[in-house]
Design a protein around this motif. Structure first.
Motif, PDB file in Angstrom:
ATOM      1  N   PHE A   1     -23.006  75.797  64.149  1.00  0.00           N
ATOM      2  CA  PHE A   1     -22.520  76.690  63.090  1.00  0.00           C
ATOM      3  C   PHE A   1     -22.110  75.946  61.812  1.00  0.00           C
ATOM      4  CE2 PHE A   1     -22.218  79.330  66.893  1.00  0.00           C
ATOM      5  CZ  PHE A   1     -22.921  80.446  66.437  1.00  0.00           C
ATOM      6  N   ASP A   2     -22.342  74.624  61.802  1.00  0.00           N
ATOM      7  CA  ASP A   2     -22.124  73.890  60.544  1.00  0.00           C
ATOM      8  C   ASP A   2     -23.086  74.397  59.466  1.00  0.00           C
ATOM      9  OD1 ASP A   2     -20.083  72.409  61.498  1.00  0.00           O
ATOM     10  OD2 ASP A   2     -21.255  70.584  61.862  1.00  0.00           O
ATOM     11  N   ASP A   3     -24.302  74.697  59.879  1.00  0.00           N
ATOM     12  CA  ASP A   3     -25.244  75.209  58.872  1.00  0.00           C
ATOM     13  C   ASP A   3     -25.883  76.540  59.278  1.00  0.00           C
ATOM     14  OD1 ASP A   3     -26.753  74.157  60.846  1.00  0.00           O
ATOM     15  OD2 ASP A   3     -27.733  72.617  59.646  1.00  0.00           O
ATOM     16  N   HIS A   4     -25.243  77.236  60.191  1.00  0.00           N
ATOM     17  CA  HIS A   4     -25.635  78.616  60.496  1.00  0.00           C
ATOM     18  C   HIS A   4     -24.384  79.469  60.364  1.00  0.00           C
ATOM     19  CE1 HIS A   4     -28.799  76.313  62.579  1.00  0.00           C
ATOM     20  NE2 HIS A   4     -29.566  77.352  62.317  1.00  0.00           N
ATOM     21  N   LEU A   5     -24.581  80.679  59.874  1.00  0.00           N
ATOM     22  CA  LEU A   5     -23.428  81.559  59.658  1.00  0.00           C
ATOM     23  C   LEU A   5     -22.784  81.966  60.983  1.00  0.00           C
ATOM     24  CD1 LEU A   5     -21.860  83.345  57.533  1.00  0.00           C
ATOM     25  CD2 LEU A   5     -23.452  85.169  58.167  1.00  0.00           C
ATOM     26  N   LEU A   6     -21.496  81.752  61.112  1.00  0.00           N
ATOM     27  CA  LEU A   6     -20.771  82.284  62.272  1.00  0.00           C
ATOM     28  C   LEU A   6     -20.428  83.731  61.925  1.00  0.00           C
ATOM     29  CD1 LEU A   6     -19.337  81.662  65.058  1.00  0.00           C
ATOM     30  CD2 LEU A   6     -17.247  81.547  63.719  1.00  0.00           C
ATOM     31  N   SER A   7     -21.254  84.624  62.447  1.00  0.00           N
ATOM     32  CA  SER A   7     -21.100  86.026  62.055  1.00  0.00           C
ATOM     33  C   SER A   7     -20.089  86.725  62.956  1.00  0.00           C
ATOM     34  CB  SER A   7     -22.476  86.699  62.121  1.00  0.00           C
ATOM     35  OG  SER A   7     -22.427  87.932  61.467  1.00  0.00           O
ATOM     36  N   CYS A   8     -18.868  86.228  62.943  1.00  0.00           N
ATOM     37  CA  CYS A   8     -17.776  86.797  63.731  1.00  0.00           C
ATOM     38  C   CYS A   8     -16.574  86.915  62.810  1.00  0.00           C
ATOM     39  CB  CYS A   8     -17.361  85.863  64.878  1.00  0.00           C
ATOM     40  SG  CYS A   8     -18.641  85.496  66.069  1.00  0.00           S
ATOM     41  N   GLY A   9     -15.792  87.951  62.978  1.00  0.00           N
ATOM     42  CA  GLY A   9     -14.603  88.044  62.130  1.00  0.00           C
ATOM     43  C   GLY A   9     -13.622  89.078  62.614  1.00  0.00           C
ATOM     44  N   LEU A  10     -12.352  88.757  62.477  1.00  0.00           N
ATOM     45  CA  LEU A  10     -11.276  89.683  62.828  1.00  0.00           C
ATOM     46  C   LEU A  10     -10.158  89.464  61.813  1.00  0.00           C
ATOM     47  CD1 LEU A  10     -11.217  88.737  66.608  1.00  0.00           C
ATOM     48  CD2 LEU A  10     -11.820  91.017  65.771  1.00  0.00           C
ATOM     49  N   THR A  11      -9.602  90.531  61.307  1.00  0.00           N
ATOM     50  CA  THR A  11      -8.506  90.383  60.336  1.00  0.00           C
ATOM     51  C   THR A  11      -7.434  89.437  60.883  1.00  0.00           C
ATOM     52  OG1 THR A  11      -8.895  92.594  59.468  1.00  0.00           O
ATOM     53  CG2 THR A  11      -6.708  91.662  59.075  1.00  0.00           C
ATOM     54  N   TYR A  12      -7.155  89.582  62.165  1.00  0.00           N
ATOM     55  CA  TYR A  12      -6.022  88.835  62.732  1.00  0.00           C
ATOM     56  C   TYR A  12      -6.426  87.582  63.492  1.00  0.00           C
ATOM     57  CZ  TYR A  12      -3.690  93.111  61.395  1.00  0.00           C
ATOM     58  OH  TYR A  12      -3.221  94.169  60.674  1.00  0.00           O
ATOM     59  N   SER A  13      -7.657  87.088  63.253  1.00  0.00           N
ATOM     60  CA  SER A  13      -8.091  85.863  63.931  1.00  0.00           C
ATOM     61  C   SER A  13      -7.158  84.707  63.556  1.00  0.00           C
ATOM     62  CB  SER A  13      -9.532  85.541  63.517  1.00  0.00           C
ATOM     63  OG  SER A  13      -9.933  84.327  64.071  1.00  0.00           O
ATOM     64  N   GLY A  14      -6.490  84.152  64.532  1.00  0.00           N
ATOM     65  CA  GLY A  14      -5.566  83.040  64.274  1.00  0.00           C
ATOM     66  C   GLY A  14      -4.258  83.509  63.663  1.00  0.00           C
ATOM     67  N   HIS A  15      -3.800  84.688  64.047  1.00  0.00           N
ATOM     68  CA  HIS A  15      -2.553  85.235  63.483  1.00  0.00           C
ATOM     69  C   HIS A  15      -1.421  84.212  63.625  1.00  0.00           C
ATOM     70  CE1 HIS A  15       0.856  87.800  62.752  1.00  0.00           C
ATOM     71  NE2 HIS A  15       0.026  88.765  62.370  1.00  0.00           N
ATOM     72  N   PRO A  16      -0.711  83.938  62.526  1.00  0.00           N
ATOM     73  CA  PRO A  16       0.321  82.889  62.584  1.00  0.00           C
ATOM     74  C   PRO A  16       1.380  83.101  63.666  1.00  0.00           C
ATOM     75  CG  PRO A  16      -0.093  83.536  60.323  1.00  0.00           C
ATOM     76  CD  PRO A  16      -0.879  84.483  61.176  1.00  0.00           C
ATOM     77  N   LEU A  17       1.849  84.336  63.843  1.00  0.00           N
ATOM     78  CA  LEU A  17       2.887  84.550  64.859  1.00  0.00           C
ATOM     79  C   LEU A  17       2.330  84.304  66.258  1.00  0.00           C
ATOM     80  CD1 LEU A  17       4.789  87.768  63.692  1.00  0.00           C
ATOM     81  CD2 LEU A  17       5.334  85.377  63.260  1.00  0.00           C
ATOM     82  N   ALA A  18       1.090  84.752  66.465  1.00  0.00           N
ATOM     83  CA  ALA A  18       0.478  84.568  67.783  1.00  0.00           C
ATOM     84  C   ALA A  18       0.249  83.081  68.050  1.00  0.00           C
ATOM     85  CB  ALA A  18      -0.835  85.333  67.856  1.00  0.00           C
ATOM     86  N   CYS A  19      -0.245  82.381  67.057  1.00  0.00           N
ATOM     87  CA  CYS A  19      -0.516  80.948  67.267  1.00  0.00           C
ATOM     88  C   CYS A  19       0.787  80.168  67.456  1.00  0.00           C
ATOM     89  CB  CYS A  19      -1.335  80.378  66.110  1.00  0.00           C
ATOM     90  SG  CYS A  19      -3.044  80.954  66.153  1.00  0.00           S
ATOM     91  N   ALA A  20       1.828  80.560  66.727  1.00  0.00           N
ATOM     92  CA  ALA A  20       3.125  79.886  66.913  1.00  0.00           C
ATOM     93  C   ALA A  20       3.615  80.113  68.344  1.00  0.00           C
ATOM     94  CB  ALA A  20       4.148  80.412  65.905  1.00  0.00           C
ATOM     95  N   ALA A  21       3.461  81.342  68.833  1.00  0.00           N
ATOM     96  CA  ALA A  21       3.842  81.633  70.229  1.00  0.00           C
ATOM     97  C   ALA A  21       2.985  80.803  71.169  1.00  0.00           C
ATOM     98  CB  ALA A  21       3.661  83.121  70.519  1.00  0.00           C
ATOM     99  N   GLY A  22       1.689  80.684  70.846  1.00  0.00           N
ATOM    100  CA  GLY A  22       0.760  79.922  71.691  1.00  0.00           C
ATOM    101  C   GLY A  22       1.129  78.449  71.776  1.00  0.00           C
ATOM    102  N   VAL A  23       1.489  77.877  70.649  1.00  0.00           N
ATOM    103  CA  VAL A  23       1.866  76.451  70.648  1.00  0.00           C
ATOM    104  C   VAL A  23       3.067  76.240  71.574  1.00  0.00           C
ATOM    105  CG1 VAL A  23       2.818  74.568  69.237  1.00  0.00           C
ATOM    106  CG2 VAL A  23       0.944  75.987  68.343  1.00  0.00           C
TER     107      VAL A  23
END
Ligand code: PLP
Length: 441
Positions: A295-317
Motif C-alpha cells: 500500500f506504499d504505492d497502492h491506495l488503501l481504500s479503507c476509512g472510518l471517521t474514528y479510525s485510531g480514535h485518541p481516547l480508544a488508543c489511549a485506553a489501548g496503550v
C-alpha cells in the motif's frame, strides 16, 4: 434516575441486541469492580463471561481509566490523518507483540469492521474476490462480517454476498467420523478444505478467515497441526490467512494471541474486545510488512471517521501495558489450569456433560442427553422450550453471570480472577449441572 426508571426507559426506548423486545428484563447496573458488578439493591453478580468476552481486566481498572482521563484533558478527537501519541504508541506496541513479519495496523471501531477491513485489504492485495470462512463461526453482525459468519446469526443477511464460501471447522467431538488421533483429524479436515478450494478455483480465493479458536460457537480448539496445515494450503495457492483474534486474542488463551499456541504465523490478524477491554470501543487489523508495503504505492481504500480514535488508543496503550505489567498471562495459565481440572471433574461426574473444551480462561461445557450418542441437550437451532435460557437463569439466580449458545454453557471470566474465586463460582455451575442430570436427561 431511579433504577425503575432506568429499566423502564431501556424497555421503552432501547432496541436490545439479539433479543425479542417484548419480554426484556435488564438488570440496572449501579457500580462494578474487579470481577463483580452490582445492581441498585446491592446485589452482587460475578461476571463469569467478561461481559461479551471483552472485559479481560475486569471493572474499574485504574490504569485504563486514568489514561482515558489524561487523553480527555489533552484532546478527545482528531481525524485519522493526524498523528497522535496514543495511536503511534499503540500501533508500535501491537506490531512488537506480533511475529517479526508484521508491519502495520489499521484501526477500526470494533470487531466486525476489523474483519470487514481485513477482507477488503486481502481483496485489494491479492486482486482476488472469494473469501473462505467456517460454518461454526461468528465474525460480527454488520453486512460484510455477518456474511463471513457461518452460524445462524448470518441468516437475516441472506441471500449472502457472492464469493463468501463456507467450509466446516475441525469440530472433532461432533464429527461423523471417528479419528484415531489428532493428526488423523487434521489430515481429514485439511484434505476436505484443499479439495473445496480446488473446486472453487484457487486463483479466485483471496483469503481464508478463521477464528483462531472458535469462540461463541463453542471454544472449538483446532487439532494438532491443523492451523500450520491451513497455512501450507494458503501458501500453496497464494491465499492470505486471516486469524480473527477478536475474542481469543489478548491473553484469553494463555498467550497474547491465540495463534501463538499453534506454531503458525498468519498474514493478517483482526482484533478488538480485549485491546481496550471495552473501556472505549476499538478494533483493528494488523497486516504483514509485505501487505503494508504494497500500500506504499497502492491506495488503501479503507476509512472510518474514528479510525485510531485518541481516547480508544489511549485506553489501548494502558490496557496492553497492563497485560504485561500485571503478568496477566501468568494468572491465566495458573487459574486456567485449575479451571481445566474442575471442568474435567465435571465431565467425569455429570452424565449431562458430553464434552468440556478449555484453553487458558476460555472454555465451554457441552450438554448432552446421552454421553454415548452425544445427542445434544437441545436440538440445533430449536431450543423451543428455552431450556438453555432457563439454565442461564438458574446460574443468574446464583449470581453466576454467563451466556449459552446452542447446547453449551460458557465460562470465560475476567483474566484477573483468582483461584479461590473460580473455585467458589464453579460450585454454582456444579449445582446447575446436577439439576440437569436429575431433571432434564
Ligand atoms: N469476531 C469474533 C470472534 C467475535 O467473537 C466477535 C464478537 O463477539 C466479533 C468478531 C464482532 O465483534 P464486535 O461485536 O466488536 O463487532
Amino acid at each position: 434516575m431511579t433504577p425503575e426508571k432506568i429499566v423502564e426507559n431501556h424497555k421503552k426506548y432501547v432496541l436490545q441486541s439479539w433479543s425479542k423486545q417484548g419480554n426484556l428484563n435488564p438488570i440496572p447496573i449501579a457500580k462494578a469492580e474487579g470481577i463483580y458488578f452490582y445492581d441498585f439493591d446491592g446485589n452482587k453478580y460475578t461476571d463469569m463471561s467478561s461481559q461479551l468476552v471483552n472485559l479481560n481486566l475486569g471493572y474499574g481498572n485504574k490504569a485504563i481509566g486514568d489514561a482515558i482521563k489524561e487523553q480527555v484533558d489533552k484532546f478527545c478527537f482528531v481525524g485519522p490523518s493526524y498523528a497522535t501519541e496514543a495511536k503511534s504508541t499503540l500501533a508500535e506496541m501491537i506490531i512488537n507483540l506480533l511475529p517479526d513479519s508484521f508491519g502495520k495496523v489499521f484501526f477500526t471501531n470494533a470487531g466486525a469492521d476489523a474483519n470487514e477491513n481485513a477482507v477488503k485489504i486481502a481483496r485489494m492485495f491479492t486482486g482476488r474476490n472469494k473469501v473462505f470462512s467456517r460454518y461454526r463461526s461468528y465474525h460480527g453482525s454488520s453486512f460484510g462480517a455477518g456474511n463471513l459468519t457461518g452460524e445462524p446469526r448470518r441468516y437475516p443477511l441472506e441471500p449472502g454476498i457472492p464469493g463468501f464460501v463456507k467450509f466446516f471447522d475441525p469440530y472433532v467431538y461432533r464429527e461423523a467420523v471417528e479419528f484415531e488421533s489428532e493428526e488423523a483429524a487434521t489430515k481429514y479436515y485439511l484434505t476436505k478444505l484443499r479439495e473445496q478450494i480446488i473446486y472453487e478455483g484457487p486463483d479466485s480465493v483471496a483469503a481464508i478467515v478463521m477464528e483462531t479458536i472458535t469462540g461463541s460457537n463453542g471454544v472449538i480448539i483446532p487439532p494438532k497441526g491443523y492451523l500450520p496445515g491451513v497455512r501450507r494450503i494458503c501458501d500453496e495457492f497464494g491465499i492470505l490467512m486471516i486469524c480473527d483474534e477478536v475474542m481469543a486474542g489478548w491473553c484469553r488463551t494463555g498467550k497474547m494471541f491465540a495463534f501463538q499456541n499453534f506454531d503458525v504465523v498468519p498474514d493478517i490478524v483482526s482484533f478488538a474486545k480485549g485491546v481496550t477491554c471495552g473501556y472505549v470501543p476499538l478494533g483493528g487489523v494488523a497486516v504483514s510488512q509485505k501487505i503494508a508495503d504494497y500500500f506504499d504505492d497502492h491506495l488503501l481504500s479503507c476509512g472510518l471517521t474514528y479510525s485510531g480514535h485518541p481516547l480508544a488508543c489511549a485506553a489501548g496503550v494502558a490496557c496492553v501495558n497492563y497485560y504485561s505489567e500485571a503478568n496477566i498471562l501468568d494468572n491465566v495459565n495458573k487459574v486456567g489450569k485449575v479451571l481445566g481440572e474442575i471442568l474435567e471433574e465435571m465431565k467425569e461426574k455429570h452424565p449431562c456433560v458430553g464434552d468440556v473444551r478449555y484453553i487458558g480462561l476460555f472454555s465451554a461445557i457441552e450438554l448432552v442427553k446421552d454421553k454415548k450418542t452425544k445427542e445434544p441437550l437441545v436440538p440445533y437451532g430449536k431450543d423451543e422450550k428455552g431450556i438453555m435460557g432457563s439454565l442461564v437463569g438458574m446460574l443468574k439466580k446464583k449470581k453466576f453471570m454467563t451466556y449459552s449458545h446452542e447446547n453449551m454453557l460458557f465460562v470465560n471470566p475476567p483474566l484477573i480472577i483468582t483461584e479461590e474465586q473460580i473455585r467458589e463460582e464453579m460450585v454454582k455451575m456444579d449445582e446447575v449441572l446436577t439439576y440437569v442430570d436429575n431433571e432434564l436427561i
